[in-house]
Design a protein around this motif. Sequence first.
Motif, PDB file in Angstrom:
ATOM      1  N   SER A 128       0.820  -1.213   0.000  1.00  0.00           N
ATOM      2  CA  SER A 128       0.000   0.000   0.000  1.00  0.00           C
ATOM      3  C   SER A 128       0.853   1.261   0.000  1.00  0.00           C
ATOM      4  O   SER A 128       0.318   2.366  -0.001  1.00  0.00           O
ATOM      5  CB  SER A 128      -0.918   0.011   1.229  1.00  0.00           C
ATOM      6  OG  SER A 128      -0.167  -0.064   2.424  1.00  0.00           O
ATOM      7  N   SER A 129       2.168   1.109   0.006  1.00  0.00           N
ATOM      8  CA  SER A 129       3.052   2.269   0.032  1.00  0.00           C
ATOM      9  C   SER A 129       3.429   2.676  -1.384  1.00  0.00           C
ATOM     10  O   SER A 129       2.882   2.185  -2.372  1.00  0.00           O
ATOM     11  CB  SER A 129       4.304   1.962   0.859  1.00  0.00           C
ATOM     12  OG  SER A 129       3.962   1.595   2.179  1.00  0.00           O
ATOM     13  N   SER A 130       4.391   3.538  -1.498  1.00  0.00           N
ATOM     14  CA  SER A 130       4.836   4.011  -2.801  1.00  0.00           C
ATOM     15  C   SER A 130       5.653   2.943  -3.518  1.00  0.00           C
ATOM     16  O   SER A 130       6.002   1.911  -2.954  1.00  0.00           O
ATOM     17  CB  SER A 130       5.682   5.272  -2.624  1.00  0.00           C
ATOM     18  OG  SER A 130       6.861   4.971  -1.881  1.00  0.00           O
ATOM     19  N   TYR A 131       5.969   3.223  -4.773  1.00  0.00           N
ATOM     20  CA  TYR A 131       6.800   2.309  -5.551  1.00  0.00           C
ATOM     21  C   TYR A 131       8.159   2.110  -4.892  1.00  0.00           C
ATOM     22  O   TYR A 131       8.661   0.987  -4.783  1.00  0.00           O
ATOM     23  CB  TYR A 131       6.970   2.856  -6.967  1.00  0.00           C
ATOM     24  CG  TYR A 131       8.032   2.137  -7.778  1.00  0.00           C
ATOM     25  CD1 TYR A 131       7.751   0.933  -8.413  1.00  0.00           C
ATOM     26  CD2 TYR A 131       9.321   2.661  -7.885  1.00  0.00           C
ATOM     27  CE1 TYR A 131       8.719   0.275  -9.148  1.00  0.00           C
ATOM     28  CE2 TYR A 131      10.294   2.012  -8.616  1.00  0.00           C
ATOM     29  CZ  TYR A 131       9.987   0.818  -9.247  1.00  0.00           C
ATOM     30  OH  TYR A 131      10.953   0.156  -9.964  1.00  0.00           O
ATOM     31  N   SER A 132       8.761   3.197  -4.433  1.00  0.00           N
ATOM     32  CA  SER A 132      10.085   3.110  -3.819  1.00  0.00           C
ATOM     33  C   SER A 132      10.050   2.273  -2.550  1.00  0.00           C
ATOM     34  O   SER A 132      10.942   1.438  -2.309  1.00  0.00           O
ATOM     35  CB  SER A 132      10.615   4.519  -3.515  1.00  0.00           C
ATOM     36  OG  SER A 132      10.727   5.280  -4.694  1.00  0.00           O
TER      37      SER A 132
END
Length: 530
Positions: A383-387
């Motif tokens: 659910s976080s960013s791509y990084s």
Amino acid sequence: MRLIEKAISVISPAWAAKREANLLKIQAGTYARNIIRGGNSYTGATNKRSMQNWATNNNDANSATLNDLPILRERCRDLYNNTPAARGAISTINTNVIGTGLILRSTPDIDVLGITDEEAQELSDTIEREFLLWANSQLSCDYTRKLNFNEIQRLVSVSQQISGDVFVLMPWVNRKGSIYDLKLQLIEADRICNPNDLPDDKNIAGGIEYDDDGIPVAIYIRTPHPGNMLDLSAPTWERVEYYGAKTGRRNVLHVMEHERIDQARGVPILAPVIETIKQISKYSEAEIAAAVVNAVLAVFIKRPVPDDSTPVDYGDDDEEKPWENTDYQLGSGTWIDGAPGEELQVVNAARPSNQFDPFFLATMKQVGMALELPFEILIKHFSSSYSASRAALLEAWKMFRVKRSFIISNFCQPAYEEFLTEAVIKGRVNAPGFLSDPAIRAAYCAAQWVGPTPGQLDPGKEYEAANKAVEYGFSSRTRATAELNGQDFESVIKEKSREEALMRKFNVNLNTSTFQPIAQQYNNEDDNET
């Protein structure tokens, strides 16, 4: 005695004696304070109020683990069988470390063997072909005729994580229809125990026999399994030496991760989080049960307090009353008949709790830390960013590669070397000097094992980065191909060559958005050059 004490003793012996007594008291007090505090450098060694109920011991590896191993194995297996968190964690590790099976890539050392690249490639192809002939056959590979080599790898990995360790015997058994006699026989950890269930001592501990130098020399295999409820015969123990007395051949592989020096048996991977997973499992079950009860409209019968001034008509004594049936069962649309004067009171369980999900996720983070699994990988939710997601994958793959290297070193490579030895003995692989020189043998046995790759969150970026690494000389095409899709670069080139030949045969070009004859494409390229 210091000089000043000597001078005082000459002038006044009584004063000197009193002074000496006081010094002894001071020294005793200082010693006592150090004992209580545990030292002056580390607060973790003090006996502060927060540390007073902390019970520890200085047991060695075997004293600390051997007595606890039976119950640890039982509980870890129960968690694996019945809790999603434990099952998911071990399955995630096994899928990424082993996948469908680690694939052999024979890489003979041409410098030691003194052969050309072409000869080395021909030798590699022969070895890999013969290995697949053995590894893909349940009849040839598995002692019990149930699994092939890839399936055995998965079973070894899972068993080692759940039980702490697993033993592999490598007998030679001649079977009709099998070219090779080498068989792999897996022995579950519980079966390796002291003969006649004797207590551990310095000679035999955890079912392993040691020599005077503390080197393991043999194991004791119990038959039947201690938990076998189908075979109630009297147990027997078979002694199997790690190495053959005459040939020095390796008979036993002990697959376990060492966490302490002189550790005899492995500890299940879930041991540090058994209590945590069990408690969160209970919490989950309670929340589910409360939610189900709330969903089916839980009710209780509320009876009024008897009052003589208000008589209640309960009907004739012989008449059957619906409220006398007290075998109530809750369910969707259930109707309960109450006695006159009784009321139905609805209970609102207010479940699931709003705090359940945050608490569950916080607990899973702790479990992930103990198992070296990032939180996102453990719960299969990004659910976080791509990084952040990529960082979680990269961190997890550090652990996956370590565990893969462990399986390769302790199981795959030793088993392969035993296979290659038999192949050379039977003349199916020509390897001069293999049986006479250990260095030559090691050169022939050199190999790589290819397994699942990390995968890509953004394939375009991943392939572009790999292409630049190859272009700038930071990596090779062989390494990049293996890391991106787990394939062998040479095999990919050969396959592409066959595809190109096939397209030329049918005059088809698939490199453009439309099907254009290759001859026309080449003509266009010539015109552009002109």
